[in-house]
Design an enzyme around this catalytic site. Structure first.
Site, PDB file in Angstrom:
ATOM      1  N   CYS A  86      47.849  52.674  54.545  1.00 26.84           N
ATOM      2  CA  CYS A  86      46.365  52.030  54.465  1.00 26.84           C
ATOM      3  C   CYS A  86      46.076  50.911  53.986  1.00 26.84           C
ATOM      4  O   CYS A  86      45.117  49.981  54.121  1.00 26.84           O
ATOM      5  CB  CYS A  86      45.595  53.231  53.651  1.00 26.84           C
ATOM      6  SG  CYS A  86      45.379  52.565  51.754  1.00 26.84           S
ATOM      7  N   GLN A 127      31.197  45.181  38.559  1.00 26.27           N
ATOM      8  CA  GLN A 127      32.668  45.341  38.507  1.00 26.27           C
ATOM      9  C   GLN A 127      33.131  46.753  38.987  1.00 26.27           C
ATOM     10  O   GLN A 127      32.464  47.723  38.547  1.00 26.27           O
ATOM     11  CB  GLN A 127      33.178  45.056  37.188  1.00 26.27           C
ATOM     12  CG  GLN A 127      32.679  43.608  36.735  1.00 26.27           C
ATOM     13  CD  GLN A 127      34.076  42.687  37.228  1.00 26.27           C
ATOM     14  OE1 GLN A 127      35.033  43.091  37.692  1.00 26.27           O
ATOM     15  NE2 GLN A 127      33.715  41.335  36.908  1.00 26.27           N
ATOM     16  N   GLU A 135      24.400  31.622  39.340  1.00 19.63           N
ATOM     17  CA  GLU A 135      24.891  32.133  40.259  1.00 19.63           C
ATOM     18  C   GLU A 135      24.459  31.856  41.541  1.00 19.63           C
ATOM     19  O   GLU A 135      23.357  31.745  41.629  1.00 19.63           O
ATOM     20  CB  GLU A 135      24.728  33.694  39.996  1.00 19.63           C
ATOM     21  CG  GLU A 135      24.713  34.751  41.302  1.00 19.63           C
ATOM     22  CD  GLU A 135      26.161  34.900  41.607  1.00 19.63           C
ATOM     23  OE1 GLU A 135      27.155  35.195  40.855  1.00 19.63           O
ATOM     24  OE2 GLU A 135      26.214  35.060  43.016  1.00 19.63           O
ATOM     25  N   CYS A 189      40.106  35.969  37.977  1.00 21.29           N
ATOM     26  CA  CYS A 189      40.811  37.087  38.889  1.00 21.29           C
ATOM     27  C   CYS A 189      41.916  36.513  39.632  1.00 21.29           C
ATOM     28  O   CYS A 189      42.253  37.199  40.257  1.00 21.29           O
ATOM     29  CB  CYS A 189      39.659  37.805  39.779  1.00 21.29           C
ATOM     30  SG  CYS A 189      38.837  36.819  40.721  1.00 21.29           S
TER      31      CYS A 189
HETATM   32  C1  LIG Z   1      34.021  37.084  39.792  1.00 17.20           C
HETATM   33  S1  LIG Z   1      32.244  37.237  40.136  1.00 17.20           S
HETATM   34  C2  LIG Z   1      31.700  37.177  38.642  1.00 17.20           C
HETATM   35  C3  LIG Z   1      30.965  38.261  38.353  1.00 17.20           C
HETATM   36  C4  LIG Z   1      30.248  38.543  36.877  1.00 17.20           C
HETATM   37  N1  LIG Z   1      30.613  37.596  36.013  1.00 17.20           N
HETATM   38  C5  LIG Z   1      30.517  40.018  36.317  1.00 17.20           C
HETATM   39  O1  LIG Z   1      31.377  40.270  35.570  1.00 17.20           O
HETATM   40  O2  LIG Z   1      29.942  40.569  37.164  1.00 17.20           O
HETATM   41  C6  LIG Z   1      32.046  35.675  40.859  1.00 17.20           C
HETATM   42  C7  LIG Z   1      30.856  35.385  41.140  1.00 17.20           C
HETATM   43  O3  LIG Z   1      30.573  34.091  41.391  1.00 17.20           O
HETATM   44  C8  LIG Z   1      29.541  33.758  42.533  1.00 17.20           C
HETATM   45  N2  LIG Z   1      29.627  32.545  43.257  1.00 17.20           N
HETATM   46  C9  LIG Z   1      30.839  32.088  43.864  1.00 17.20           C
HETATM   47  N3  LIG Z   1      30.813  30.883  44.386  1.00 17.20           N
HETATM   48  C10 LIG Z   1      29.749  30.398  43.657  1.00 17.20           C
HETATM   49  C11 LIG Z   1      29.175  29.063  43.873  1.00 17.20           C
HETATM   50  N4  LIG Z   1      29.746  28.136  44.421  1.00 17.20           N
HETATM   51  N5  LIG Z   1      28.248  28.855  43.035  1.00 17.20           N
HETATM   52  C12 LIG Z   1      27.674  29.784  42.265  1.00 17.20           C
HETATM   53  N6  LIG Z   1      28.183  31.031  42.240  1.00 17.20           N
HETATM   54  C13 LIG Z   1      29.237  31.432  42.786  1.00 17.20           C
HETATM   55  C14 LIG Z   1      29.889  34.846  43.157  1.00 17.20           C
HETATM   56  O4  LIG Z   1      28.515  35.541  43.927  1.00 17.20           O
HETATM   57  C15 LIG Z   1      30.192  36.188  42.169  1.00 17.20           C
HETATM   58  O5  LIG Z   1      28.969  36.806  41.890  1.00 17.20           O
END
Ligand SMILES: C[S@@+](CC[C@H](N)C(=O)[O-])C[C@H]1O[C@@H](n2cnc3c(N)ncnc32)[C@H](O)[C@@H]1O
Length: 466
Positions: free
Chosen positions: A80, A298, A348, A424
């Site tokens: 899978c 998450q 964001e 990550c």
């Molecule tokens: C790893 S997640 C972080 C999630 C959050 N800190 C949490 O724990 O739930 C990364 C976030 O960055 C946003 N993101 C990606 N590229 C971006 C950009 N260029 N400018 C602003 N936000 C961005 C994504 O939509 C996503 O929500």
């Protein structure tokens, strides 16, 4: 003219696990990546990809099996595409994840490092996900054993895409990633649809009724099911939804979407409530988070809590700081730390996520947060900071690609006392740390495992001004 047969490398010894979780050995002057193997395996490899600096292949014969190997517990292992590390014990998985972090920081960042804290393992190594997405297809993937068994199989399947074949779906009987009622719902939906000749989607021709099934759960015991269909057939829709409602009375949200687009994403589509609420509630330290069908949360809730605690400890807030939470998603970190700070500003680029972040602040009567939508490299600049206040602490949690160089430039300009960098992807984090080295030293490193049975690893780094 026939195709050239794939070359075979005999008795290759697998020596280590490298970045992205790939196991590798060396043949002449080249690295050879072989999926599903472990250091210590001695194997014959069929090479199916040849590049200048590396080869990639699959194991076709084992001469010796590594002492690290254990029996995979899932019957779908190796097919899978999920849980690729089930052949390694959890302790070994954690060891390799720590190595991955260490290796990236040393090899790519090349900055001075403190001792890396022992990785925080996940208490649950099975059934740890709160969200699963299953695809319907009338084009079932049959494994070699299934083909060789000579048995007849239904061509409809409900399960996962197999790697590199978008049109084929492997039928899942039991998945160890999400706790029940997840398996029970999927199997019941599948059986009912087959018994009633309700059609499954054809991913190539884009025809068929049933398209995708999403199950979301929360630690508060709430469960949301979202059924995506591709045809406007009220009779089938009502049969399916009533079946789910009657057989799973514990569901708190039963939603459906008519999706006639070329792909399964539904951020731009209406979501309809058939039964229950349009969201589920997650809880963390008494805070509530409203999760709608389009909201990000998450996927390992328990480990998300551990991760956020590390970020909060590293930030070590006294209560009078202005904190920026970059890449805030639905504002979970921002809301989680709000009571320890004077003010938290989240940025964001998904506007719906920013709306969720605001709702979550309201829901928890948090009044010292502010959220803004936009691309980080455009929004997060000197003007924005002048408007919202000097940053004392910055928490940043970018996507796998890491931070844009302009964002790093702004960070260097601002020179906040502390940056807590949650990542990550240790490789892009290491690249960014090298750039931040101009003004910051790394003072703490804490790897966290959010995804047991996979190679993925999360890493939190504390940077302090030199
Ligand atoms: C790893 S997640 C972080 C999630 C959050 N800190 C949490 O724990 O739930 C990364 C976030 O960055 C946003 N993101 C990606 N590229 C971006 C950009 N260029 N400018 C602003 N936000 C961005 C994504 O939509 C996503 O929500």
């Amino acid at each position: 003219m026939g195709r050239k047969p794939h070359p075979i490398i005999e008795e290759l010894e697998i020596e280590k696990i490298a970045s992205e979780g790939k196991a590798l050995g060396y043949y002449k002057d080249k690295v050879v990546f072989v999926a599903g193997t472990a250091p210590g395996d001695i194997i014959d490899v069929r090479v199916h990809k040849k590049k200048k600096s590396f080869l990639e292949g699959s194991a076709i014969k084992f001469h010796k099996k590594s002492d690290l190997r254990i029996e995979a517990f899932c019957s779908h292992y190796g097919v899978c595409g999920g849980c690729k590390w089930q052949h390694l014990s959890y302790d070994d998985q954690l060891g390799f994840k720590t190595e991955q972090v260490k290796d990236s920081l040393e090899r790519i960042a090349k900055v001075e490092l403190p001792e890396i804290n022992p990785i925080l393992g996940s208490e649950n190594t099975r059934f740890y996900r709160n969200k699963m997405e299953y695809t319907f297809s009338n084009n079932r993937w049959l494994t070699t054993e299934e083909i060789e068994s000579g048995k007849e199989f239904e061509s409809d399947a409900l399960g996962f895409h197999i790697p590199k074949r978008f049109d084929k779906i492997v039928q899942i009987e039991k998945c160890y990633l999400q706790a029940d009622p997840s398996n029970a719902i999927r199997n019941s939906v599948d059986r009912f649809a087959k018994d009633n000749n309700i059609t499954y989607f054809n991913l190539i021709k884009q025809v068929g009724f049933l398209r995708n099934l999403i199950i979301r759960t929360s630690t508060t015991g709430q469960t949301m099911v979202i059924l995506q269909v591709a045809e406007d057939n009220e009779e089938w829709l009502s049969m399916m939804l009533n079946h789910i409602k009657e057989h799973f009375p514990e569901l708190t949200s039963l939603l459906y979407i008519l999706n006639q687009k070329g792909n399964e994403t539904f951020h731009d589509l209406d979501v309809n409530v058939f039964y229950g609420k349009d969201h589920i509630i997650e809880e963390m330290e008494g805070l509530q988070f409203k999760i709608g069908p389009k909201s990000f949360y998450q996927t390992n809730s328990d480990q998300a809590y551990e991760l956020y605690k590390v970020a909060r400890d590293f930030a070590n807030l006294k209560g009078d700081e202005t904190v920026y939470d970059l890449y805030t998603g639905t504002g979970t970190i921002a809301n989680f730390i709000a009571k320890s700070a004077k003010k938290v500003i989240g940025v964001e680029y998904v506007p719906e996520a920013i709306e969720d972040a605001k709702v979550n602040s309201q829901l928890n009567k948090i009044e010292n947060t502010d959220f803004f939508a936009g691309d980080m490299k455009d929004v997060f600049n000197d003007e924005f900071l002048a408007q919202h206040g000097k940053a004392d602490v910055i928490i940043t949690d970018p996507p796998r690609a890491g931070m844009h160089p302009d964002v790093i430039k702004t960070l260097l300009n601002i020179a906040a006392n502390k940056i807590v960098y949650v990542s990550c992807n240790p490789a892009t984090q290491a690249r960014d740390l090298a750039l931040l080295d101009e003004k910051y030293k790394v003072t703490k490193v804490q790897p966290v495992d959010m995804f047991p049975q996979t190679h993925h690893v999360e890493n939190v780094v504390l940077l302090e001004l030199k």
